[in-house]
Motif scaffolding. Sequence first.
Motif, mmCIF file in Angstrom:
data_model
loop_
_atom_site.group_PDB
_atom_site.id
_atom_site.type_symbol
_atom_site.label_atom_id
_atom_site.label_comp_id
_atom_site.label_asym_id
_atom_site.label_seq_id
_atom_site.Cartn_x
_atom_site.Cartn_y
_atom_site.Cartn_z
ATOM 1 N N GLU A 81 -62.170 33.193 66.465
ATOM 2 C CA GLU A 81 -61.795 33.929 67.672
ATOM 3 C C GLU A 81 -61.667 33.004 68.878
ATOM 4 N N LEU A 82 -62.579 32.052 68.990
ATOM 5 C CA LEU A 82 -62.594 31.162 70.147
ATOM 6 C C LEU A 82 -61.526 30.075 70.075
ATOM 7 N N HIS A 83 -61.252 29.587 68.867
ATOM 8 C CA HIS A 83 -60.438 28.376 68.754
ATOM 9 C C HIS A 83 -59.121 28.562 68.002
ATOM 10 N N GLU A 84 -59.014 29.591 67.185
ATOM 11 C CA GLU A 84 -57.794 29.887 66.433
ATOM 12 C C GLU A 84 -57.225 28.656 65.721
ATOM 13 N N PRO A 85 -58.024 27.983 64.905
ATOM 14 C CA PRO A 85 -57.507 26.785 64.223
ATOM 15 C C PRO A 85 -56.433 27.138 63.200
ATOM 16 N N GLN A 86 -55.389 26.330 63.179
ATOM 17 C CA GLN A 86 -54.328 26.524 62.186
ATOM 18 C C GLN A 86 -54.553 25.687 60.930
ATOM 19 N N ILE A 87 -55.308 24.587 61.085
ATOM 20 C CA ILE A 87 -55.588 23.687 59.970
ATOM 21 C C ILE A 87 -57.084 23.709 59.693
ATOM 22 N N GLY A 88 -57.458 23.878 58.438
ATOM 23 C CA GLY A 88 -58.863 23.852 58.054
ATOM 24 C C GLY A 88 -59.134 22.770 57.024
ATOM 25 N N GLY A 111 -55.894 8.544 49.342
ATOM 26 C CA GLY A 111 -55.082 7.510 49.965
ATOM 27 C C GLY A 111 -53.693 7.961 50.360
ATOM 28 N N GLN A 112 -53.322 9.192 50.016
ATOM 29 C CA GLN A 112 -51.991 9.709 50.327
ATOM 30 C C GLN A 112 -51.957 10.309 51.726
ATOM 31 N N THR A 113 -50.886 10.049 52.455
ATOM 32 C CA THR A 113 -50.677 10.626 53.778
ATOM 33 C C THR A 113 -49.698 11.777 53.676
ATOM 34 N N ILE A 114 -50.064 12.918 54.274
ATOM 35 C CA ILE A 114 -49.192 14.088 54.262
ATOM 36 C C ILE A 114 -48.992 14.587 55.688
ATOM 37 N N GLU A 115 -47.912 15.313 55.895
ATOM 38 C CA GLU A 115 -47.660 16.001 57.160
ATOM 39 C C GLU A 115 -48.236 17.406 57.057
ATOM 40 N N ILE A 116 -48.989 17.822 58.073
ATOM 41 C CA ILE A 116 -49.550 19.171 58.052
ATOM 42 C C ILE A 116 -49.219 19.892 59.357
ATOM 43 N N MET A 151 -57.885 31.133 46.537
ATOM 44 C CA MET A 151 -56.918 31.252 47.630
ATOM 45 C C MET A 151 -55.590 31.836 47.175
ATOM 46 N N GLU A 152 -55.429 32.075 45.883
ATOM 47 C CA GLU A 152 -54.167 32.624 45.387
ATOM 48 C C GLU A 152 -53.876 33.977 46.027
ATOM 49 N N GLY A 153 -52.641 34.150 46.476
ATOM 50 C CA GLY A 153 -52.229 35.404 47.088
ATOM 51 C C GLY A 153 -52.599 35.548 48.548
ATOM 52 N N SER A 154 -53.225 34.521 49.133
ATOM 53 C CA SER A 154 -53.665 34.612 50.531
ATOM 54 C C SER A 154 -52.548 34.325 51.521
ATOM 55 N N GLY A 155 -51.499 33.661 51.063
ATOM 56 C CA GLY A 155 -50.435 33.240 51.967
ATOM 57 C C GLY A 155 -50.738 31.952 52.703
ATOM 58 N N VAL A 156 -51.916 31.375 52.454
ATOM 59 C CA VAL A 156 -52.315 30.118 53.091
ATOM 60 C C VAL A 156 -51.926 28.959 52.179
ATOM 61 N N LYS A 157 -51.336 27.928 52.763
ATOM 62 C CA LYS A 157 -50.988 26.747 51.981
ATOM 63 C C LYS A 157 -52.241 25.931 51.706
ATOM 64 N N VAL A 158 -52.515 25.644 50.445
ATOM 65 C CA VAL A 158 -53.611 24.756 50.068
ATOM 66 C C VAL A 158 -53.018 23.377 49.813
ATOM 67 N N ALA A 159 -53.386 22.423 50.656
ATOM 68 C CA ALA A 159 -52.878 21.059 50.527
ATOM 69 C C ALA A 159 -53.884 20.225 49.746
ATOM 70 N N ARG A 210 -61.691 35.506 54.756
ATOM 71 C CA ARG A 210 -62.338 36.545 55.554
ATOM 72 C C ARG A 210 -62.372 36.207 57.038
ATOM 73 N N PHE A 211 -62.593 34.942 57.376
ATOM 74 C CA PHE A 211 -62.898 34.603 58.761
ATOM 75 C C PHE A 211 -61.795 33.859 59.507
ATOM 76 N N PHE A 212 -60.782 33.349 58.808
ATOM 77 C CA PHE A 212 -59.798 32.499 59.468
ATOM 78 C C PHE A 212 -58.370 32.950 59.177
ATOM 79 N N LYS A 213 -57.456 32.431 59.988
ATOM 80 C CA LYS A 213 -56.026 32.654 59.797
ATOM 81 C C LYS A 213 -55.332 31.298 59.707
ATOM 82 N N PHE A 214 -55.852 30.464 58.826
ATOM 83 C CA PHE A 214 -55.289 29.131 58.657
ATOM 84 C C PHE A 214 -53.841 29.213 58.171
ATOM 85 N N GLU A 215 -53.040 28.253 58.622
ATOM 86 C CA GLU A 215 -51.728 28.038 58.021
ATOM 87 C C GLU A 215 -51.861 27.135 56.792
ATOM 88 N N THR A 216 -52.717 26.115 56.939
ATOM 89 C CA THR A 216 -52.943 25.146 55.865
ATOM 90 C C THR A 216 -54.425 24.852 55.780
#
Length: 235
Positions: free
Chosen positions: A160-167, A230-235, A217-225, A188-194
């Motif tokens: 509620e306070l911070h609305e993080p998109q990345i977890g 050692g790999q670099t990804i864009e999030i 996390m299946e069916g949640s609509g949240v991307k699991v990265a 239950r507690f977050f609305k993560f995008e990724t």
Amino acid sequence: MKLTWYGHSAFRIETKDARILIDPYLIGNPSWTDGWEGPADGITHVLLTHGHDDHISGALDVLKRSGAMLVANFEICMFMVGKGVGGDKINPGNIGGTVDCGGFTTTFVQALHSSSSQGEGGSAIYLGNPGGLVLHFPDDKTLYHTGDTDIFSDMALINELHEPQIGIVPVGDRFTMGGAVAALACRRFFKFETVVPCHFGTFPMIDQTADKFVTGMEGSGVKVALPKIGQTIEI
């Protein structure tokens, strides 16, 4: 935002104005054997969630040789000063507080865990309360590294306070919540995008994969990265 995983809970985060190492377990890490120099290249900040050696081993070398700013609780900051980190290179805080890091802010939030370093003879050196870290960037997504923790209902207030998109969440069980519980926390507690699972596969006594979390996390609509080590990804 770019994210690189070095195994366990060690991450490098790169944005337009900052290059950050979080919990740089870069020495003695069974999952990462290529040293601290590469991950620390150009680093501006080192952030520590708590004082266990599987989170801070490597931090001292990075701090002393890179000149990066340390952001951690007061006890860890003073512990590192005692080890040779400059007093002008610490930016301490504690649960509930927000510190300006220049280019981003860090808010210290609750985690259910412990925090100490191993001293002589195996004795524990108290290093303050464990925490999670919420990173706010003016021109990028908000990131929440939960630190080592179990699920707790006040995660709803963090959202509620911070609305993080990345977890970034631990899923290895035994010392933190396991994958199924971590998935429940995210749903239950977050609305993560990724969301990026961590703290698995490092030692034989914790879960070796993030499979339970991925299934939860299946069916949640949240991307699991799931970056490779050692790999670099864009999030």
